[in-house]
Design an enzyme around this catalytic site. Structure first.
Site, short mmCIF file in Angstrom:
data_model
loop_
_atom_site.label_atom_id
_atom_site.label_comp_id
_atom_site.label_asym_id
_atom_site.label_seq_id
_atom_site.Cartn_x
_atom_site.Cartn_y
_atom_site.Cartn_z
N CYS A 91 68.90 -4.87 -102.22
CA CYS A 91 67.79 -5.15 -103.12
C CYS A 91 68.29 -5.83 -104.39
O CYS A 91 68.76 -6.97 -104.36
CB CYS A 91 67.00 -3.88 -103.39
SG CYS A 91 65.32 -4.17 -103.98
N HIS A 116 66.06 -1.06 -97.87
CA HIS A 116 66.58 0.25 -98.27
C HIS A 116 66.60 1.17 -97.05
O HIS A 116 65.74 1.07 -96.17
CB HIS A 116 65.68 0.89 -99.33
CG HIS A 116 65.73 0.21 -100.66
ND1 HIS A 116 66.80 0.32 -101.51
CD2 HIS A 116 64.82 -0.58 -101.29
CE1 HIS A 116 66.57 -0.36 -102.61
NE2 HIS A 116 65.37 -0.93 -102.50
#
Length: 484
Positions: free
Chosen positions: A333, A430
Site C-alpha cells: 500500500c 493487505h
C-alpha cells in the site's frame, strides 16, 4: 432485547480489546448470538467489514471471536491519525471528513446520532452485545460531548465494568481515583470492576479487593491472569510494536521500519508467528540491519510525510545498500507507493506536501485521488501462482513500466509491480502474508522449509484459550447473569 455490557478502562492499553474478544468467544461458545461494539476508535489499523466500509481492525477481530459477520455498525466512528494533531474521520464505514483535535471535540455531539443508530443496529437480533470504551472515563476534560465512554453509556443505558491493569502498578489508586472524579450520574453506571494482567498467586490480592470494595462499594467480577494467548492475536495499536521491537530468532531476518503513520501493521503478524523468522521493527534512530534478507515497507496513513521521515532516519540509504547487497524488498500500500519514482498529491488529500520523490526502486509513479478504494478482495500471486485473500484500503493510482509485471491479479485486474529482477515487489493487497500458501512459498524462496501452517486456525485457537481463561477466572454468578 439484547443484554449489554461495556468495558471501560482506568487508562489506555489495559487490555479491553482482548477481554471483549474473549467474552465474545465465550458467549459464542455458549450458543449465544453475540456482537461487539465500539462507539469510537482511533487507529490506523483498519479492516474492511463484510458489509463494506472501514472499521477498526480490533472490531473485525472481535466479530471473528463472536463468530458473526463484521459490520461498519460495530465501529461507527473511526479516527485515522494523519498528523500529530489531525485525523481522517470515518463514520459508518465511509470518509466523513478531516479534523484537528480541537475541531473534533466540537464535532463529536453531531456524531452521537450515528453512534446510537449503529448501536441499535448491532443490538437487533442479538442475545448479547459487548461494548468497548476508548481511553478512560477518568479523562473528565473530554467528558463534554463524549461518545466513547460515559457519554455513550449514559445515553444508551449500558452498564459499565471498569478494567484496571495491575501489571503497570497502582491499580487500587487508578480504580478508586476514577470513582472519585466521576460525577454522580456517570458513577451510577458502573456495575463493578475487573483486575487484568495479574501474574502469580491471585490470593495475594485479596486484601486489595477488600480495600477497593470498601472505598468504592464496587464488587470485583474477577481477577484475570496474564493471557499468554493474547500474543498470538493481531496487534491493534502501534504502542504494541514498541514492545515487540524484535520477535523470534529464526534463520530469516525481516526488517520493518516503524514509520510515524504506520498503518495496517497486523499484515506482519503471520510472519511474526513463524518459528523460522526473526521480525525486527526498526525504530527511529536505529539502522536497518545489514544482515536482513528482506525489508518490508508497511502501509502508511500519510505516504509523503512518512517518506520524508524515512529519509530523515537515513533508511533510504540503508535500503539502497540492502538492494545493492542483493536483498529483497516488499512494499504494501503506502510502502508500495514509496518504492516508485514520484508520489503526487495535487489536491492536498493527505494535508501536507503535494509532491515528493520516491525511492526509485520501482519504475512507477503514484497520484493521490479523492476516490478511496475500500473492499475485500480475492487474488492470485503472479510470483508463486497461489491464491490470495485480503483487502484494499487506499487512496491513489499507481502506474508505470514495472506495472507490466503485476505482483498479483486482484478481483480479475492486475495489481502492483515487480522489478525486472523480481527482487522488488509492491502491492495494494493487505493481508497477503495471512494466505498460508503464499507465505509458505515466500519462506521457501529464502531457503526455508516453508512448512504450511494455518494462521487463521492459530488465531481461532488463541481466542478459545482466552475464553477458557475468562470462564475460569471471572465471577461465575456475574458471568451466568451476563450469558443468561
Amino acid at each position: 432485547m439484547a443484554r449489554t455490557i461495556m468495558l471501560q478502562g482506568t487508562g489506555s492499553d489495559v487490555g479491553k480489546t482482548v477481554l471483549v474478544a474473549g467474552l465474545c468467544r465465550l458467549a459464542a461458545n455458549a450458543g449465544l448470538t453475540v456482537r461487539p461494539f465500539k462507539p469510537q476508535n482511533m487507529s490506523n489499523n483498519a479492516a474492511v467489514a463484510d458489509d463494506g466500509g472501514e472499521i477498526g481492525r480490533a472490531q473485525w477481530l472481535q466479530s471473528m471471536a463472536a463468530r458473526t459477520p463484521s459490520s461498519v455498525h460495530m465501529n461507527p466512528v473511526l479516527l485515522k491519525p494523519q498528523s500529530e494533531n489531525g485525523s481522517q474521520i470515518i463514520v459508518q464505514g465511509r470518509v466523513f471528513g478531516q479534523a484537528k483535535g480541537r475541531d473534533y471535540q466540537r464535532l463529536k455531539p453531531q456524531l452521537l446520532g450515528a453512534v446510537l443508530e449503529s448501536f441499535e443496529n448491532v443490538c437487533a437480533g442479538a442475545d448479547l452485545v459487548v461494548v468497548e470504551g476508548a481511553g478512560s472515563p477518568a479523562e473528565i476534560n473530554l467528558r463534554t460531548g463524549d461518545i466513547a465512554n460515559m457519554g455513550f453509556a449514559t445515553k444508551a443505558g449500558v452498564p459499565v465494568v471498569l478494567v484496571g491493569d495491575i501489571n503497570r502498578g497502582g491499580v487500587i489508586a487508578s480504580l478508586v481515583g476514577t470513582q472519585a472524579i466521576l460525577d454522580e450520574g456517570d458513577r451510577a453506571m458502573i456495575a463493578g470492576y475487573l483486575i487484568n494482567k495479574f501474574r502469580g498467586d491471585v490470593s495475594l490480592f485479596d486484601d486489595g479487593i477488600r480495600a477497593i470494595e470498601g472505598l468504592t462499594g464496587w464488587p470485583c467480577f474477577g481477577v484475570v491472569p496474564w493471557l499468554r494467548a493474547a500474543t498470538r492475536l493481531p496487534a491493534e495499536d502501534s504502542v504494541v510494536l514498541e514492545r515487540l521491537a524484535r520477535s523470534g530468532t529464526g534463520a530469516l531476518k525481516i526488517a520493518v521500519p516503524m514509520l510515524p503513520r504506520i498503518a495496517n501493521f497486523d499484515d506482519l503478524d503471520p510472519l511474526r508467528a513463524e518459528a523460522d523468522v526473526e521480525l525486527v521493527f526498526v525504530r527511529g534512530g536505529e539502522r536497518l540491519p545489514a544482515d536482513a534478507s528482506l525489508v518490508i515497507l508497511p502501509g502508511s496513513k500519510s505516504t509523503i510525510s512518512d517518506l520524508a521521515d524515512l529519509r530523515v532516519q537515513g533508511w533510504d540509504r540503508d535500503l539502497a545498500a540492502h538492494v545493492r547487497r542483493g536483498g529483497r524488498v516488499i512494499g504494501i500500500c503506502g510502502g508500495y507507493q514509496m518504492l516508485g519514482r514520484t508520489v503526487r498529491d495535487p489536491l492536498g488529500i493527505e494535508g501536507g506536501r503535494i509532491e515528493a520523490a520516491g525511492l526509485a526502486l520501482l519504475d512507477v509513479e503514484t497520484e493521490m485521488a479523492p476516490e478511496k478504494t475500500v473492499r475485500n478482495s480475492q487474488a492470485r500471486s503472479s510470483e508463486y501462482d497461489v491464491s490470495l485473500a485480503g483487502y484494499q484500503i487506499h487512496l491513489g493510482v499507481t502506474r508505470g513500466p514495472d506495472c507490466v509485471r503485476p505482483s498479483a491479479i486482484i478481483d480479475g485486474a492486475p495489481d502492483g509491480a515487480l522489478s525486472a529482477d523480481g527482487r522488488i515487489m509492491g502491492t495494494y493487497l493487505h493481508g497477503l502474508f495471512g494466505s498460508d500458501a503464499y507465505r509458505a512459498r515466500l519462506l521457501q524462496s529464502f531457503g526455508l522449509s516453508g512448512e504450511r501452517r494455518n494462521y487463521r486456525d492459530s488465531v481461532e485457537q488463541a481466542l478459545d484459550e482466552i475464553a477458557g481463561e475468562l470462564e475460569r477466572h471471572l465471577d461465575p454468578h456475574w458471568l451466568a447473569g451476563l450469558l443468561g
